[in-house]
Scaffold this motif. Sequence first.
Motif, PDB file in Angstrom:
ATOM      1  N   MET A   1      74.852  -9.138 -17.813  1.00 15.76           N
ATOM      2  CA  MET A   1      74.763  -9.857 -16.531  1.00 15.76           C
ATOM      3  C   MET A   1      73.586  -9.339 -15.721  1.00 15.76           C
ATOM      4  SD  MET A   1      78.816  -9.988 -15.527  1.00 15.76           S
ATOM      5  CE  MET A   1      78.494 -10.894 -14.025  1.00 15.76           C
ATOM      6  N   SER A   2      72.889 -10.240 -15.042  1.00 14.58           N
ATOM      7  CA  SER A   2      71.751  -9.835 -14.232  1.00 14.58           C
ATOM      8  C   SER A   2      72.218  -9.219 -12.925  1.00 14.58           C
ATOM      9  CB  SER A   2      70.852 -11.044 -13.944  1.00 14.58           C
ATOM     10  OG  SER A   2      71.483 -11.893 -13.018  1.00 14.58           O
ATOM     11  N   GLU A   3      71.243  -8.721 -12.169  1.00 14.06           N
ATOM     12  CA  GLU A   3      71.543  -8.056 -10.895  1.00 14.06           C
ATOM     13  C   GLU A   3      72.290  -8.981  -9.943  1.00 14.06           C
ATOM     14  OE1 GLU A   3      69.060  -5.986  -7.197  1.00 14.06           O
ATOM     15  OE2 GLU A   3      68.016  -6.764  -8.974  1.00 14.06           O
ATOM     16  N   TYR A   4      72.012 -10.291 -10.024  1.00 12.13           N
ATOM     17  CA  TYR A   4      72.582 -11.231  -9.068  1.00 12.13           C
ATOM     18  C   TYR A   4      73.719 -12.069  -9.668  1.00 12.13           C
ATOM     19  CZ  TYR A   4      68.207 -10.036  -6.785  1.00 12.13           C
ATOM     20  OH  TYR A   4      67.160  -9.353  -6.221  1.00 12.13           O
ATOM     21  N   SER A   5      74.220 -11.687 -10.849  1.00  8.51           N
ATOM     22  CA  SER A   5      75.206 -12.519 -11.526  1.00  8.51           C
ATOM     23  C   SER A   5      76.592 -12.376 -10.907  1.00  8.51           C
ATOM     24  CB  SER A   5      75.282 -12.153 -13.013  1.00  8.51           C
ATOM     25  OG  SER A   5      74.088 -12.503 -13.676  1.00  8.51           O
ATOM     26  N   ASN A   6      77.350 -13.470 -10.957  1.00 11.33           N
ATOM     27  CA  ASN A   6      78.758 -13.489 -10.591  1.00 11.33           C
ATOM     28  C   ASN A   6      79.591 -13.553 -11.862  1.00 11.33           C
ATOM     29  OD1 ASN A   6      78.771 -13.268  -7.811  1.00 11.33           O
ATOM     30  ND2 ASN A   6      78.460 -15.466  -7.496  1.00 11.33           N
ATOM     31  N   PRO A   7      80.884 -13.379 -11.776  1.00 10.16           N
ATOM     32  CA  PRO A   7      81.734 -13.506 -12.976  1.00 10.16           C
ATOM     33  C   PRO A   7      81.593 -14.879 -13.601  1.00 10.16           C
ATOM     34  CG  PRO A   7      82.951 -12.511 -11.162  1.00 10.16           C
ATOM     35  CD  PRO A   7      81.643 -12.981 -10.587  1.00 10.16           C
ATOM     36  N   PRO A   8      81.894 -14.989 -14.919  1.00 10.35           N
ATOM     37  CA  PRO A   8      81.785 -16.290 -15.599  1.00 10.35           C
ATOM     38  C   PRO A   8      82.600 -17.359 -14.885  1.00 10.35           C
ATOM     39  CG  PRO A   8      82.140 -14.520 -17.184  1.00 10.35           C
ATOM     40  CD  PRO A   8      82.293 -13.901 -15.824  1.00 10.35           C
ATOM     41  N   GLY A   9      82.033 -18.548 -14.839  1.00 14.71           N
ATOM     42  CA  GLY A   9      82.698 -19.654 -14.174  1.00 14.71           C
ATOM     43  C   GLY A   9      82.350 -19.780 -12.705  1.00 14.71           C
ATOM     44  N   SER A  10      81.531 -18.855 -12.195  1.00 18.05           N
ATOM     45  CA  SER A  10      81.139 -18.891 -10.783  1.00 18.05           C
ATOM     46  C   SER A  10      79.764 -19.536 -10.635  1.00 18.05           C
ATOM     47  CB  SER A  10      81.106 -17.480 -10.193  1.00 18.05           C
ATOM     48  OG  SER A  10      82.360 -16.848 -10.316  1.00 18.05           O
ATOM     49  N   MET A  11      79.380 -19.776  -9.408  1.00 18.33           N
ATOM     50  CA  MET A  11      78.024 -20.241  -9.127  1.00 18.33           C
ATOM     51  C   MET A  11      77.073 -19.049  -9.167  1.00 18.33           C
ATOM     52  SD  MET A  11      78.676 -23.389  -8.747  1.00 18.33           S
ATOM     53  CE  MET A  11      77.132 -24.064  -8.155  1.00 18.33           C
ATOM     54  N   GLN A  12      75.785 -19.325  -9.293  1.00 20.74           N
ATOM     55  CA  GLN A  12      74.799 -18.246  -9.310  1.00 20.74           C
ATOM     56  C   GLN A  12      74.774 -17.516  -7.972  1.00 20.74           C
ATOM     57  OE1 GLN A  12      70.854 -19.298 -10.577  1.00 20.74           O
ATOM     58  NE2 GLN A  12      71.597 -20.604 -12.244  1.00 20.74           N
ATOM     59  N   SER A  13      74.659 -16.212  -8.044  1.00 17.41           N
ATOM     60  CA  SER A  13      74.474 -15.401  -6.839  1.00 17.41           C
ATOM     61  C   SER A  13      72.983 -15.226  -6.629  1.00 17.41           C
ATOM     62  CB  SER A  13      75.157 -14.036  -7.008  1.00 17.41           C
ATOM     63  OG  SER A  13      74.964 -13.251  -5.858  1.00 17.41           O
ATOM     64  N   TRP A  14      72.486 -15.814  -5.569  1.00 15.95           N
ATOM     65  CA  TRP A  14      71.038 -15.861  -5.355  1.00 15.95           C
ATOM     66  C   TRP A  14      70.744 -15.371  -3.940  1.00 15.95           C
ATOM     67  CZ3 TRP A  14      67.463 -16.554  -8.953  1.00 15.95           C
ATOM     68  CH2 TRP A  14      66.156 -16.833  -8.579  1.00 15.95           C
ATOM     69  N   PRO A  15      70.023 -14.268  -3.793  1.00 11.10           N
ATOM     70  CA  PRO A  15      69.805 -13.719  -2.448  1.00 11.10           C
ATOM     71  C   PRO A  15      68.956 -14.645  -1.585  1.00 11.10           C
ATOM     72  CG  PRO A  15      68.403 -12.602  -4.042  1.00 11.10           C
ATOM     73  CD  PRO A  15      69.321 -13.494  -4.833  1.00 11.10           C
ATOM     74  N   LEU A  16      69.330 -14.781  -0.344  1.00 11.01           N
ATOM     75  CA  LEU A  16      68.592 -15.615   0.599  1.00 11.01           C
ATOM     76  C   LEU A  16      67.465 -14.790   1.199  1.00 11.01           C
ATOM     77  CD1 LEU A  16      71.623 -17.376   2.359  1.00 11.01           C
ATOM     78  CD2 LEU A  16      70.315 -18.121   0.340  1.00 11.01           C
ATOM     79  N   LEU A  17      66.293 -14.856   0.586  1.00  5.60           N
ATOM     80  CA  LEU A  17      65.124 -14.096   1.017  1.00  5.60           C
ATOM     81  C   LEU A  17      64.064 -15.037   1.583  1.00  5.60           C
ATOM     82  CD1 LEU A  17      64.754 -11.722  -2.088  1.00  5.60           C
ATOM     83  CD2 LEU A  17      66.029 -11.309   0.024  1.00  5.60           C
ATOM     84  N   VAL A  18      63.353 -14.600   2.609  1.00  2.00           N
ATOM     85  CA  VAL A  18      62.361 -15.478   3.227  1.00  2.00           C
ATOM     86  C   VAL A  18      61.221 -15.803   2.271  1.00  2.00           C
ATOM     87  CG1 VAL A  18      62.920 -14.702   5.558  1.00  2.00           C
ATOM     88  CG2 VAL A  18      61.132 -13.515   4.282  1.00  2.00           C
ATOM     89  N   THR A  19      60.958 -14.920   1.316  1.00  2.45           N
ATOM     90  CA  THR A  19      59.879 -15.206   0.359  1.00  2.45           C
ATOM     91  C   THR A  19      60.232 -16.366  -0.562  1.00  2.45           C
ATOM     92  OG1 THR A  19      60.782 -13.358  -0.923  1.00  2.45           O
ATOM     93  CG2 THR A  19      58.762 -12.948   0.342  1.00  2.45           C
ATOM     94  N   HIS A  20      61.529 -16.690  -0.701  1.00  3.74           N
ATOM     95  CA  HIS A  20      61.890 -17.876  -1.487  1.00  3.74           C
ATOM     96  C   HIS A  20      61.326 -19.142  -0.832  1.00  3.74           C
ATOM     97  CE1 HIS A  20      64.123 -15.481  -4.122  1.00  3.74           C
ATOM     98  NE2 HIS A  20      65.322 -15.552  -3.587  1.00  3.74           N
ATOM     99  N   ALA A  21      61.318 -19.174   0.501  1.00  6.66           N
ATOM    100  CA  ALA A  21      60.752 -20.326   1.204  1.00  6.66           C
ATOM    101  C   ALA A  21      59.257 -20.446   0.926  1.00  6.66           C
ATOM    102  CB  ALA A  21      61.015 -20.207   2.702  1.00  6.66           C
ATOM    103  N   LEU A  22      58.563 -19.306   0.930  1.00 10.98           N
ATOM    104  CA  LEU A  22      57.123 -19.323   0.658  1.00 10.98           C
ATOM    105  C   LEU A  22      56.843 -19.703  -0.790  1.00 10.98           C
ATOM    106  CD1 LEU A  22      54.221 -18.827   1.489  1.00 10.98           C
ATOM    107  CD2 LEU A  22      54.563 -16.384   1.038  1.00 10.98           C
TER     108      LEU A  22
END
Length: 551
Positions: A1-22
């Motif tokens: 599992m990656s650093e941002y993974s949730n248990p199987p069957g869940s949605m992706q855990s994705w950090p809300l970072l301002v650089t994602h907007a850029l």
Amino acid sequence: MSEYSNPPGSMQSWPLLVTHALDYAARWHKDQEIVCKTVEGPITINTYADLNLRAKLCALALQQLGIKQGDVVGTLAWNTTRHLEAWYGTMGIGGITHTLNPRLSDSDISYIANHGEDRLILVDGALLPLVARIAKDLPLLQAVVVLTDRQHMPAHSAAAGLPVPLLCYEQLLDEAAEGGALGTFRWPGLHEDSPAGLCYTSGTTGNPKAAPTQLIHGVRYTHRSNFLHALITTAPDALALSAASTILMVVPMFHANSWGLNFSGPMVGARLVLPGPYLDGENIYQLMHTFKVTVTAGVPTVWLNLLQHMEKHKLKLSHLQRVCIAGSAPPRSMIEALEKHGVDVRHLWGMTELSPLGSLGTLTSGQIGDGLTHDKTIALKEGQGRPHLFCDMRLVDDQGQQLPNDGKAVGHLQVRGPIVVERYHKAAAPAVDEQRWSKDVIKSGGEWISSIQLENACMGHPKVMEAAVVGIPDEKWGERPLLVVVPHAHVAGDGALKRELLAYMADHPAVARYAAPDDVALCPRFHTPPQVSKLSLRKMFQHYKRPNSKL
């Protein structure tokens, strides 16, 4: 599992970072323009692809200067492309962007930069003398970076006495590009609750016995709070932003993230127009007209200057669709004047502690369906509307009892939510207590004025026994501070005392120029001992007419 993974069957855990907007803007709106009227004068046009690349160069340059995650980088600058890319470059590597307000007094800026623990200060050339004056009082400061190129570096006299190295921003970026690391650079993985920004507010009350500068509190924004707030500002009931929008960023970035536009603009791929330090009516109109601005936001004083310029030269607004006004209440005449040009005026409310947007003044379907008259429509637009999804509100009296939301009750506003401050920077105690929070401030022309700070300053005068400050409505500035004073029994309460106190406050080192009161009201005593009720004083002086402001 990656650093941002949730248990199987869940949605992706994705950090809300301002650089994602850029990153999003650079990938899907890479050719969208960013227009800037530079501090040096000429207008430049870049793209989101350029902004992304230069933000990464800035990040590399900051790392070369020793900036690491958690370090604070101060900025003393206007709204320019360089300032914007420095924001993303600092936040993207886990640094904290700390905006310094050049309109404050030297002592306040020095205190704020020290309390924030600024390691670097990025500054516009014209503001360098201010940094030079206070740098000796900043023991953690390692260098000062001028946001310009080699050709426009200020003369050495502007930095006389500067005890740290003076660096050129464009030279640092050139050196970062020559280093060859850009091709493999990636934004580091950060937690979304990592601090991203630091903004101080002088409008927050504190211990009345504390030194005046201790009443200036720092608000640390996180990546998550910035991201969620930016989402709110794009909503139809807020600024209604889209890829078809052209946004004029009038609100300075040192005013609570330019109300979030530096994040929400890239988030939707909107065209940005950055005015630099040129906020007068003529320059604002020229930028609006030349670049066909559709959306903008700012405090009433900006739009008053714009309307005066337009009236003088018989000009029209051909492209502007929407203007959002906050910072202080816009007068009815201003709303009507803008709407005569076909502009939808939206009255918002917010404060630094709310990231900063708190409420939206757009009409609801029920109000529109009532067949509102013109007068009733304008009356509703004079109000601040209702809170948005991420900002819960309630009104309480002096005893903490909740008041009705009837548009008539007067009390203390309390707020909570994911974009609301929980604890001030370095504060020993939370800013919330059992879900309750209060604030006692005056807002004048978009600047918070701490009533406690003015009262403490006035109490230092030997002829003053008691002092209180309340906000008086003002057509231009929204509110101006009225100083209410009880002189000592042996002191004559006359015009000479008023003039003496006004001069004393104007020259006080802890009182910024915009915060100095315009008038003094002398009273034999306060009627609510031992603690003055601000609600009572506001009612007492609700019809007070002040003299012309010195601003």
